[in-house]
Design a protein around this motif. Structure first.
Motif, mmCIF file in Angstrom:
data_model
loop_
_atom_site.group_PDB
_atom_site.id
_atom_site.type_symbol
_atom_site.label_atom_id
_atom_site.label_comp_id
_atom_site.label_asym_id
_atom_site.label_seq_id
_atom_site.Cartn_x
_atom_site.Cartn_y
_atom_site.Cartn_z
ATOM 1 N N ILE A 195 3.976 8.118 -10.468
ATOM 2 C CA ILE A 195 2.953 7.722 -9.498
ATOM 3 C C ILE A 195 1.621 7.515 -10.198
ATOM 4 O O ILE A 195 0.913 6.521 -9.972
ATOM 5 C CB ILE A 195 2.810 8.789 -8.395
ATOM 6 C CG1 ILE A 195 4.050 8.813 -7.509
ATOM 7 C CG2 ILE A 195 1.564 8.531 -7.550
ATOM 8 C CD1 ILE A 195 4.063 9.944 -6.492
ATOM 9 N N ILE B 20 -0.616 7.034 -3.563
ATOM 10 C CA ILE B 20 0.221 7.890 -2.714
ATOM 11 C C ILE B 20 -0.612 9.022 -2.118
ATOM 12 O O ILE B 20 -1.329 9.723 -2.820
ATOM 13 C CB ILE B 20 1.402 8.469 -3.521
ATOM 14 C CG1 ILE B 20 2.376 7.356 -3.913
ATOM 15 C CG2 ILE B 20 2.108 9.575 -2.751
ATOM 16 C CD1 ILE B 20 3.154 6.769 -2.749
ATOM 17 N N ASN C 64 0.845 -1.197 0.000
ATOM 18 C CA ASN C 64 0.000 0.000 0.000
ATOM 19 C C ASN C 64 0.880 1.247 0.000
ATOM 20 O O ASN C 64 1.048 1.898 1.035
ATOM 21 C CB ASN C 64 -0.917 0.006 1.226
ATOM 22 C CG ASN C 64 -1.866 1.196 1.208
ATOM 23 O OD1 ASN C 64 -2.329 1.624 0.150
ATOM 24 N ND2 ASN C 64 -2.163 1.733 2.376
ATOM 25 N N PRO C 65 1.446 1.600 -1.142
ATOM 26 C CA PRO C 65 2.340 2.763 -1.181
ATOM 27 C C PRO C 65 1.611 4.061 -0.852
ATOM 28 O O PRO C 65 0.777 4.522 -1.622
ATOM 29 C CB PRO C 65 2.870 2.762 -2.619
ATOM 30 C CG PRO C 65 1.877 1.976 -3.408
ATOM 31 C CD PRO C 65 1.293 0.965 -2.469
ATOM 32 N N ARG D 193 1.735 4.397 -12.539
ATOM 33 C CA ARG D 193 1.702 3.125 -11.822
ATOM 34 C C ARG D 193 0.447 2.975 -10.968
ATOM 35 O O ARG D 193 0.239 1.918 -10.353
ATOM 36 C CB ARG D 193 2.936 2.988 -10.915
ATOM 37 C CG ARG D 193 4.282 3.092 -11.627
ATOM 38 C CD ARG D 193 4.440 2.090 -12.720
ATOM 39 N NE ARG D 193 4.326 0.712 -12.240
ATOM 40 C CZ ARG D 193 4.262 -0.334 -13.050
ATOM 41 N NH1 ARG D 193 4.252 -0.166 -14.364
ATOM 42 N NH2 ARG D 193 4.162 -1.546 -12.563
ATOM 43 N N LEU E 190 9.802 3.709 -10.537
ATOM 44 C CA LEU E 190 8.860 3.197 -9.548
ATOM 45 C C LEU E 190 8.409 1.787 -9.899
ATOM 46 O O LEU E 190 8.096 0.994 -9.004
ATOM 47 C CB LEU E 190 7.651 4.130 -9.443
ATOM 48 C CG LEU E 190 7.919 5.541 -8.923
ATOM 49 C CD1 LEU E 190 6.598 6.256 -8.642
ATOM 50 C CD2 LEU E 190 8.794 5.530 -7.670
ATOM 51 N N SER F 290 4.874 0.498 2.673
ATOM 52 C CA SER F 290 4.059 1.653 2.287
ATOM 53 C C SER F 290 4.859 2.838 1.771
ATOM 54 O O SER F 290 4.269 3.879 1.449
ATOM 55 C CB SER F 290 3.214 2.115 3.480
ATOM 56 O OG SER F 290 4.046 2.507 4.562
ATOM 57 N N GLU G 161 8.710 -1.737 -7.125
ATOM 58 C CA GLU G 161 7.594 -2.519 -6.610
ATOM 59 C C GLU G 161 8.035 -3.891 -6.101
ATOM 60 O O GLU G 161 7.232 -4.645 -5.566
ATOM 61 C CB GLU G 161 6.511 -2.652 -7.679
ATOM 62 C CG GLU G 161 5.814 -1.317 -7.963
ATOM 63 C CD GLU G 161 4.874 -1.364 -9.158
ATOM 64 O OE1 GLU G 161 4.828 -2.413 -9.848
ATOM 65 O OE2 GLU G 161 4.199 -0.356 -9.425
ATOM 66 N N TRP H 241 -0.167 4.277 -8.121
ATOM 67 C CA TRP H 241 0.133 4.128 -6.708
ATOM 68 C C TRP H 241 -0.805 5.032 -5.903
ATOM 69 O O TRP H 241 -0.977 6.208 -6.249
ATOM 70 C CB TRP H 241 1.581 4.542 -6.422
ATOM 71 C CG TRP H 241 2.623 3.527 -6.778
ATOM 72 C CD1 TRP H 241 2.484 2.469 -7.623
ATOM 73 C CD2 TRP H 241 3.971 3.503 -6.305
ATOM 74 N NE1 TRP H 241 3.658 1.773 -7.713
ATOM 75 C CE2 TRP H 241 4.600 2.386 -6.913
ATOM 76 C CE3 TRP H 241 4.706 4.296 -5.444
ATOM 77 C CZ2 TRP H 241 5.930 2.064 -6.662
ATOM 78 C CZ3 TRP H 241 6.038 3.979 -5.197
ATOM 79 C CH2 TRP H 241 6.641 2.866 -5.799
#
Length: 317
Positions: free
Chosen positions: A78, A85, A33-34, A81, A290, A257, A294, A83
């Motif tokens: 970000i 964030i 869970n980034p 991907r 990024l 994370s 992962e 993510w």
């Protein structure tokens, strides 16, 4: 430069990324869970602290200044991907030594991220250009930015033991300016002096009250008390069995994370690291993108055990 990769008290341990010294399977942590992407803005700092884990100083440029353009590239990744964030963190060194600190923070804020900047709140932050930039950012993105101030202890005596004579007063001066500018503050203290958590929080609470700082001393996210990362203390290796023994989940550990982007001296491009605490360990370098970052992380360092798994600490808010 001191080698941070082999803690002297743990000879024989942390040698194999797959197994521990007794042959057990080493624990690993997946990026599940980034929430936070960190950027190290450079290791240069206006002071040299007694126990700085990253060895920041006025002369250490092992990690060079990142630029707003490089930051923007990762912010775009970000989105690519997907993510989830929430927060972009900036650490150093002293981030306000980097001349592009304000544009870098702006790049994150304008994309809708919260911003966390770690600072000693001393002269670099108090330069006229930086104060003007912070005021502009706060006006444009009210409440979206927090400055976490390194205040090792609530007394000048102990804080100055770490950071040099007069450092405490200069930091309080910077915090008073942030208070008056209406900019969110948090504090990062240390657990160096044998006080209980309750005693430390009571001391910080009294300090906040004296100065009118709107910081919650009881909230671990607002007043972070970091365990010390003393490499001369022996720590156990973390095996896959430890999760059940300790009643913990890999999702509780910081590398599930977060990731950190750094640029090494002489490098043409930044790289992504597994952890903010291990900037000099090549084993924890995951790649330039990024997507590469992962990959899961093997807990093959003493800091993984003492700071994250056993200490339960996190650099994020």
């Amino acid at each position: 430069m001191k080698d941070l990769t082999v803690p002297t008290a743990n000879i024989g341990k942390f040698k194999d990324s797959l197994v521990t010294a007794d042959g057990s399977e080493r624990a690993s942590v997946a990026l599940t869970n980034p929430e936070t992407l960190w950027f190290n803005t450079g290791t240069l700092c206006n002071i040299e602290c007694e126990n700085c884990y990253i060895l920041s100083s006025p002369t250490n440029d092992a990690l060079v200044y990142m630029t707003a353009a490089e930051i923007a590239s990762y912010l775009a990744q970000i989105t690519e991907r997907a993510w989830p964030i929430r927060e972009i963190g900036f650490t150093g060194g002293e981030p306000f030594m980097n001349p592009e600190m304000i544009p870098m923070a702006h790049a994150a804020l304008e994309r809708g991220f919260e911003v966390l900047i770690l600072t000693n709140a001393m002269r670099p932050m108090m330069r006229k250009s930086m104060r003007a930039g912070l005021q502009e950012l706060e006006a444009a993105y009210p409440g979206k930015m927090t400055l976490r101030v390194s205040l090792d202890h609530f007394t000048p005596k102990h804080h100055d033991e770490e950071r040099g004579a007069g450092s405490f007063d200069k930091t309080i001066e910077g915090m008073a300016w942030l208070r008056d500018a209406g900019i969110n503050m948090a504090v990062a203290g240390r657990s160096l002096w044998g006080e209980s958590d309750a005693e430390s929080r009571a001391g910080f609470g009294a300090l906040y009250q004296t100065h009118g700082f709107d910081i919650d001393a009881q909230n671990p996210g607002a007043t972070v008390l970091f365990p010390e990362m003393d490499e001369n203390i022996e720590v156990p290796e973390i095996t896959t069995a430890c999760w059940e023994i300790l009643n913990k989940s890999p999702n509780d550990v910081m590398c599930s994370s977060s990731r950190m982007v750094v640029k090494r001296k002489g490098a043409s491009t930044p790289v992504v690291l597994a952890c903010t605490l291990l900037p000099y360990s090549e084993e924890f370098e995951l790649g330039e993108t990024l997507a590469e970052a992962e990959a899961p992380v093997r807990l093959n360092h003493a800091h993984c055990a003492k700071f994250c798994v056993l200490g339960g600490a996190s650099c994020s808010a």
